[in-house]
Enzyme design. Structure first.
Site, PDB file in Angstrom:
ATOM      1  N   GLY A  82       7.622  34.066 -17.160  1.00  0.00           N
ATOM      2  CA  GLY A  82       6.968  34.220 -15.865  1.00  0.00           C
ATOM      3  C   GLY A  82       6.676  33.139 -15.102  1.00  0.00           C
ATOM      4  O   GLY A  82       7.645  32.411 -15.327  1.00  0.00           O
ATOM      5  N   ASN A  83       5.669  33.214 -14.261  1.00  0.00           N
ATOM      6  CA  ASN A  83       5.557  31.695 -13.362  1.00  0.00           C
ATOM      7  C   ASN A  83       4.157  31.884 -12.871  1.00  0.00           C
ATOM      8  O   ASN A  83       3.393  32.744 -13.600  1.00  0.00           O
ATOM      9  CB  ASN A  83       6.592  31.879 -12.121  1.00  0.00           C
TER      10      ASN A  83
END
Ligand code: CTP
Length: 417
Positions: free
Chosen positions: A225-226
């Site tokens: 993810g980020n």
């Protein structure tokens, strides 16, 4: 939001004559539950659609429907305006919009709207042909330009006779949320003020917004993810809805409430986001007037996703093979070609050479605007520092995400005008 965000606040709730008037009773109930004192008013035609007893029973206050009610010594509109923290007109009919545009004071509700200095929230509701009529378009534009009112809706959907189009009144929860927001009872006074200044300049437009991160699942437990929180995209969606647009918000996993009046589609990975955007934009991109890609789309996804949790095993290292995701925005830019619509807005989060990368991304992705920000500023906060890069233009802006959202929408509205 606290459970009684409107404790100590007074809302004048005006019911005009349309089928949607029955939903005004639900708005009244929501306001009362939130702690507000609700002063119910009705136009003469409003009283034909919903019973006075019902409304006064829900509000715990008598309905005022007579300019000349002796109790107010001929000044009912002034007395009520002085008591109210907000005036809401639910539903706001085509006739009432016309009278508001003209500044008429020929009944209690119109006179109240004219004399009130507090936020004025209008929930238009009418047959789609009435909403689309040039006379109504003119009246909405005048009311919007006056900068005194927030329009909530109308939304696209079925109206009383079964026809479908823009004209259906927003749902009571959305109207309630707009009233809460306009009063500033959740500590965001600026939001209401900013929204009020713009009026409904995006009424009748469909704005598609992407927000949040995309997450790429490795197995049923883990993902790549980020750090995107979705705040910027959600601010754009909320601002666009407050300015009258129909809004589709395609979002990765975030923990944010859906803004009032916004249609939300939840997705996880980039491919899923791409499919949801394609549905919202429609064949030939003909279903949307603007796309704002605020999502931090993952550039990579694992080549394989395990159906079982990957075990740590004996090895000291793990090698993941990643494949590139399609660039969703560049794909839309290429499909749009030389056409002016939908207006396309991208974002660029960088750690250095912000202007250079923003300009390059604008050209490469064939979009109208790129909003650039530095990774050090953007993530998670309520404020941001950006530069809005257009064709030979650069507008630096340091403001709340909501104000930045409105600045982006100003650019979009100018291109759609
Ligand atoms: N974007 C997209 N699809 C991707 C990657 C990015 O649609 N696969 C969009 C983002 O939503 C954003 C813009 O493109 O509006 C720029 O995203 P960003 O991650 O800053 O740029 P990239 O093109 O991925 O370039 P890089 O990561 O190399 O800086």
């Amino acid at each position: 939001m606290s459970e009684r965000p409107l404790a100590g606040r007074t809302v004048a709730l005006c019911v005009a004559g349309g089928i949607a008037a029955y939903k005004a009773v639900v708005v009244a109930r929501l306001l009362v539950q939130a702690g507000a004192r609700v002063l119910p008013l009705m136009t003469a035609s409003g009283a034909r659609f919903v019973g006075k007893i019902t409304l006064s029973g829900v509000c715990g206050e008598g309905v005022v429907d007579d300019m000349w009610d002796p109790k107010f010594a001929g000044e009912a509109h002034v007395a009520i305006a002085d008591r109210a923290d907000a005036v809401a007109i639910v539903p706001c009919t085509a006739d009432l919009l016309a009278r508001l545009a003209q500044g008429r004071a020929d009944d209690l509700v119109a006179a109240l709207a004219l004399v009130a200095r507090t936020p004025l929230i209008l929930a238009p509701a009418m047959h789609p042909r009435m909403w689309a009529h040039p006379a109504t378009r003119r009246n909405v534009a005048i009311v919007a330009a006056d900068g005194r009112a927030t329009l909530v809706g109308p939304v696209h959907g079925e109206v009383a006779n079964g026809d479908v189009g823009f004209g259906r009144m927003s749902e009571p929860e959305a109207i309630f949320a707009a009233i809460v927001e306009a009063i500033g009872a959740i500590g965001v006074q600026a939001i209401g003020v900013e929204a009020i200044g713009r009026g409904a300049d995006l009424a009748g437009k469909h704005v598609v917004v992407s927000a949040g991160p995309t997450v790429e699942d490795l197995d049923p437990v883990r993902f790549l993810g980020n750090r995107s929180t979705g705040k910027m995209g959600f601010a754009v969606a909320a601002a666009a809805a407050a300015r009258g647009a129909r809004v589709t918000l395609v979002t990765g996993p975030v923990s944010l409430p859906t803004p009032a009046g916004v249609e939300r589609v939840d997705v996880r990975g980039a491919l899923e986001m791409g499919a949801a955007l394609d549905r919202a934009l429609g064949d030939q991109l003909a279903d949307a007037d603007a796309l704002v890609m605020a999502a931090a789309v993952s550039d990579w996804r694992p080549r394989e996703r395990s159906p079982h949790k990957t075990k740590k095993g004996a090895e000291g290292t793990l090698t993941l093979e990643l494949v590139k995701n399609p660039d969703l925005l560049a794909g839309v830019g290429a499909r749009r070609g030389e056409r002016a619509r939908p207006v396309l807005v991208g974002f660029a989060v960088e750690t250095d050479d912000l202007l250079g990368y923003a300009r390059r991304k604008r050209a490469e992705k064939k979009v109208d605007l790129v909003v650039g920000n530095l990774a050090a500023h953007g993530f998670g906060g309520d404020d941001d520092e950006v530069v809005i890069v257009g064709d030979g233009t650069e507008r630096p802006l340091r403001a709340s995400k909501r104000a930045i959202a409105d600045a982006i929408l100003d650019e979009i509205a100018a291109r759609l005008a």
